[in-house]
Scaffold this motif. Structure first.
Motif, mmCIF file in Angstrom:
data_model
loop_
_atom_site.group_PDB
_atom_site.id
_atom_site.type_symbol
_atom_site.label_atom_id
_atom_site.label_comp_id
_atom_site.label_asym_id
_atom_site.label_seq_id
_atom_site.Cartn_x
_atom_site.Cartn_y
_atom_site.Cartn_z
ATOM 1 N N ALA A 70 -5.316 -13.612 0.453
ATOM 2 C CA ALA A 70 -3.983 -13.059 0.219
ATOM 3 C C ALA A 70 -4.015 -11.549 0.012
ATOM 4 C CB ALA A 70 -3.344 -13.750 -0.982
ATOM 5 N N ALA A 71 -5.114 -11.044 -0.560
ATOM 6 C CA ALA A 71 -5.221 -9.597 -0.763
ATOM 7 C C ALA A 71 -5.212 -8.852 0.566
ATOM 8 C CB ALA A 71 -6.494 -9.277 -1.549
ATOM 9 N N ALA A 76 -2.578 -5.338 4.704
ATOM 10 C CA ALA A 76 -2.029 -5.237 6.057
ATOM 11 C C ALA A 76 -0.686 -4.527 6.083
ATOM 12 C CB ALA A 76 -1.895 -6.626 6.665
ATOM 13 N N LYS A 77 0.104 -4.667 5.034
ATOM 14 C CA LYS A 77 1.430 -4.040 5.013
ATOM 15 C C LYS A 77 1.324 -2.536 5.265
ATOM 16 C CE LYS A 77 3.509 -7.254 1.689
ATOM 17 N NZ LYS A 77 4.145 -7.360 0.364
ATOM 18 N N ARG A 78 0.368 -1.902 4.619
ATOM 19 C CA ARG A 78 0.195 -0.456 4.790
ATOM 20 C C ARG A 78 -0.483 -0.138 6.116
ATOM 21 N NH1 ARG A 78 -4.268 2.038 4.252
ATOM 22 N NH2 ARG A 78 -5.207 0.376 2.988
ATOM 23 N N ARG A 79 -1.522 -0.882 6.445
ATOM 24 C CA ARG A 79 -2.309 -0.548 7.630
ATOM 25 C C ARG A 79 -1.501 -0.664 8.912
ATOM 26 N NH1 ARG A 79 -8.478 -2.665 7.607
ATOM 27 N NH2 ARG A 79 -8.143 -1.946 9.744
ATOM 28 N N VAL A 80 -0.740 -1.744 9.060
ATOM 29 C CA VAL A 80 -0.025 -1.919 10.324
ATOM 30 C C VAL A 80 1.079 -0.864 10.486
ATOM 31 C CG1 VAL A 80 -0.550 -4.376 10.435
ATOM 32 C CG2 VAL A 80 1.603 -3.637 9.413
ATOM 33 N N THR A 81 1.693 -0.457 9.377
ATOM 34 C CA THR A 81 2.724 0.579 9.446
ATOM 35 C C THR A 81 2.112 1.913 9.857
ATOM 36 O OG1 THR A 81 4.035 -0.545 7.747
ATOM 37 C CG2 THR A 81 4.541 1.773 8.177
ATOM 38 N N ASP A 82 0.978 2.263 9.251
ATOM 39 C CA ASP A 82 0.298 3.512 9.589
ATOM 40 C C ASP A 82 -0.194 3.516 11.032
ATOM 41 O OD1 ASP A 82 0.741 4.348 7.012
ATOM 42 O OD2 ASP A 82 -1.308 3.960 6.309
ATOM 43 N N ARG A 100 -0.824 -18.673 2.905
ATOM 44 C CA ARG A 100 0.123 -17.566 2.892
ATOM 45 C C ARG A 100 0.098 -16.874 4.250
ATOM 46 N NH1 ARG A 100 3.591 -18.046 -0.570
ATOM 47 N NH2 ARG A 100 3.827 -15.848 -1.164
ATOM 48 N N ALA A 101 1.198 -16.154 4.563
ATOM 49 C CA ALA A 101 1.278 -15.493 5.865
ATOM 50 C C ALA A 101 2.165 -14.262 5.791
ATOM 51 C CB ALA A 101 1.791 -16.460 6.925
ATOM 52 N N LEU A 102 2.031 -13.408 6.803
ATOM 53 C CA LEU A 102 2.817 -12.186 6.926
ATOM 54 C C LEU A 102 3.072 -11.945 8.400
ATOM 55 C CD1 LEU A 102 3.931 -9.530 5.501
ATOM 56 C CD2 LEU A 102 1.713 -8.509 6.123
ATOM 57 N N LEU A 103 4.326 -11.735 8.781
ATOM 58 C CA LEU A 103 4.665 -11.424 10.166
ATOM 59 C C LEU A 103 4.719 -9.915 10.355
ATOM 60 C CD1 LEU A 103 7.522 -13.972 11.008
ATOM 61 C CD2 LEU A 103 5.170 -13.988 11.882
ATOM 62 N N VAL A 104 4.058 -9.433 11.404
ATOM 63 C CA VAL A 104 4.092 -8.014 11.736
ATOM 64 C C VAL A 104 4.364 -7.872 13.230
ATOM 65 C CG1 VAL A 104 2.504 -7.419 9.869
ATOM 66 C CG2 VAL A 104 1.597 -7.813 12.159
ATOM 67 N N PHE A 115 -2.441 -14.716 8.600
ATOM 68 C CA PHE A 115 -2.415 -15.817 7.643
ATOM 69 C C PHE A 115 -3.780 -15.995 6.992
ATOM 70 C CE2 PHE A 115 -3.854 -17.835 11.571
ATOM 71 C CZ PHE A 115 -4.884 -18.661 11.131
ATOM 72 N N CYS A 116 -3.783 -16.701 5.872
ATOM 73 C CA CYS A 116 -5.025 -17.094 5.214
ATOM 74 C C CYS A 116 -4.917 -18.560 4.814
ATOM 75 C CB CYS A 116 -5.326 -16.210 3.994
ATOM 76 S SG CYS A 116 -4.082 -16.290 2.683
ATOM 77 N N GLY A 117 -6.063 -19.191 4.573
ATOM 78 C CA GLY A 117 -6.075 -20.554 4.057
ATOM 79 C C GLY A 117 -5.720 -21.622 5.066
ATOM 80 N N MET A 118 -6.355 -21.603 6.245
ATOM 81 C CA MET A 118 -6.111 -22.667 7.221
ATOM 82 C C MET A 118 -6.681 -23.992 6.719
ATOM 83 S SD MET A 118 -5.199 -23.959 10.232
ATOM 84 C CE MET A 118 -4.855 -22.639 11.411
ATOM 85 N N GLU A 119 -5.856 -25.017 6.701
ATOM 86 C CA GLU A 119 -6.258 -26.350 6.255
ATOM 87 C C GLU A 119 -7.151 -27.021 7.304
ATOM 88 O OE1 GLU A 119 -3.943 -30.639 5.747
ATOM 89 O OE2 GLU A 119 -2.880 -28.772 5.263
#
Length: 290
Positions: A70-71, A76-82, A100-104, A115-119
């Motif tokens: 998750a960290a 990623a929020k900062r890196r992908v924007t930069d 958990r996941a984040l769309l960019v 994403f992290c934590g694939m079952e």
């Protein structure tokens, strides 16, 4: 940052028909279906392909990319924007099979689900199927912008280049998990599965003929970049599928040396002639965002 290729998601007009194709021709199995969304796999990962019933917003929706935890999603929020990308909302519950996941959104509209934590699930019953989902190839007008996004934003590393037309990038020992191709518009060129060997690729082509009465678009042959054997065909919704085997491995797992290849038919087809026009023009549109 990205540790492996996760999955690709398509919006299709007929979910049952799309699932049947992946089962009949490629041997994938459905692990779960929730609200007209099918999750399919070829191993013990919860999913490596997602199909969404959607007769209106048809096309390729996003590429799933796994990160460590998750960290990493917060980083990623900062890196992908930069790096020229855009964050689409906050970190969220990743849905079936994910923690958990984040769309960019990257340059020219390509969307990535970090994403992290694939079952893990029980392995599929014995059968003739791919080993894993391997890579995607993305078309864009400005290849350098997408390359910068992959490198600086997502942590991919350079593998090979063919002039201004194409480049290949890796996030794990596989030679490439992402290919970048110059084209007049942004699309998905193809998505690819790893198979055990050329014989397994041939048996898949047999099932394509048996169950769909269709032939390969290109191959079998061997690429120069990546050194992999390949065969291409379209799935039932028109997206191009690549079967791969014997893909080169990067350091430290292998001894492959990144290189620059000439723009020449022999770069793409080591065993034969120029790629056919149907292969060069293939493209699955990016599905409009809801």
């Amino acid at each position: 940052m990205v540790t492996r290729i996760g999955h690709v998601t398509f919006r299709v007009p007929d979910l049952d028909a799309a699932v049947d194709f992946q089962r009949d021709v490629l041997g994938l199995v459905e692990t779960e279906r929730v609200n007209n969304v099918s999750y399919l796999t070829c191993n013990d990962r919860h999913h490596e392909l997602v199909l969404v019933q959607d007769p209106v917003r048809r096309g390729y929706d996003h590429v799933g990319l796994q990160v460590a935890d998750a960290a990493a999603l917060e980083t990623a929020k900062r890196r992908v924007t930069d790096a020229g990308g855009r964050v689409l909302g906050d970190v969220f519950d990743g849905g079936p099979g994910l923690d958990r996941a984040l769309l960019v959104e990257g340059p020219e509209g390509h969307v990535f689900k970090l994403f992290c934590g694939m079952e893990t699930v029980a392995p599929p019953p014995p059968g003739d199927r791919p080993l894993k989902f391997e890579h995607v190839s993305l078309k864009v007008r400005n290849t350098r912008r997408l390359e910068r996004f992959l490198s600086a934003g997502l942590g991919f590393r350079f593998s090979d280049r063919m002039g201004f037309l194409a480049s290949w990038w890796h996030c794990d020992p596989d030679h490439h998990g992402m290919a970048v191709v110059w084209a007049p518009k942004a699309e998905l060129s193809h998505y690819a599965y790893t198979l055990a060997d050329l014989n397994a690729m041939g048996r898949t082509a047999d099932r394509l003929k048996l169950h769909r009465d269709r032939k390969l678009i290109f191959g079998p042959s061997r690429h120069g970049p990546g050194n992999n054997q390949f065969a291409y065909f379209n799935d039932d919704d028109g997206a191009m599928v690549e079967l791969c085997s014997d893909l080169a491995q990067m350091e430290p797992a292998g001894s492959y040396q990144p290189r620059k290849w000439p723009i020449d038919p022999g770069t793409i087809n080591q065993w034969g002639g120029p790629p056919p026009l149907k292969f060069l023009l293939a493209g699955c549109p990016i599905a409009p965002r809801g």
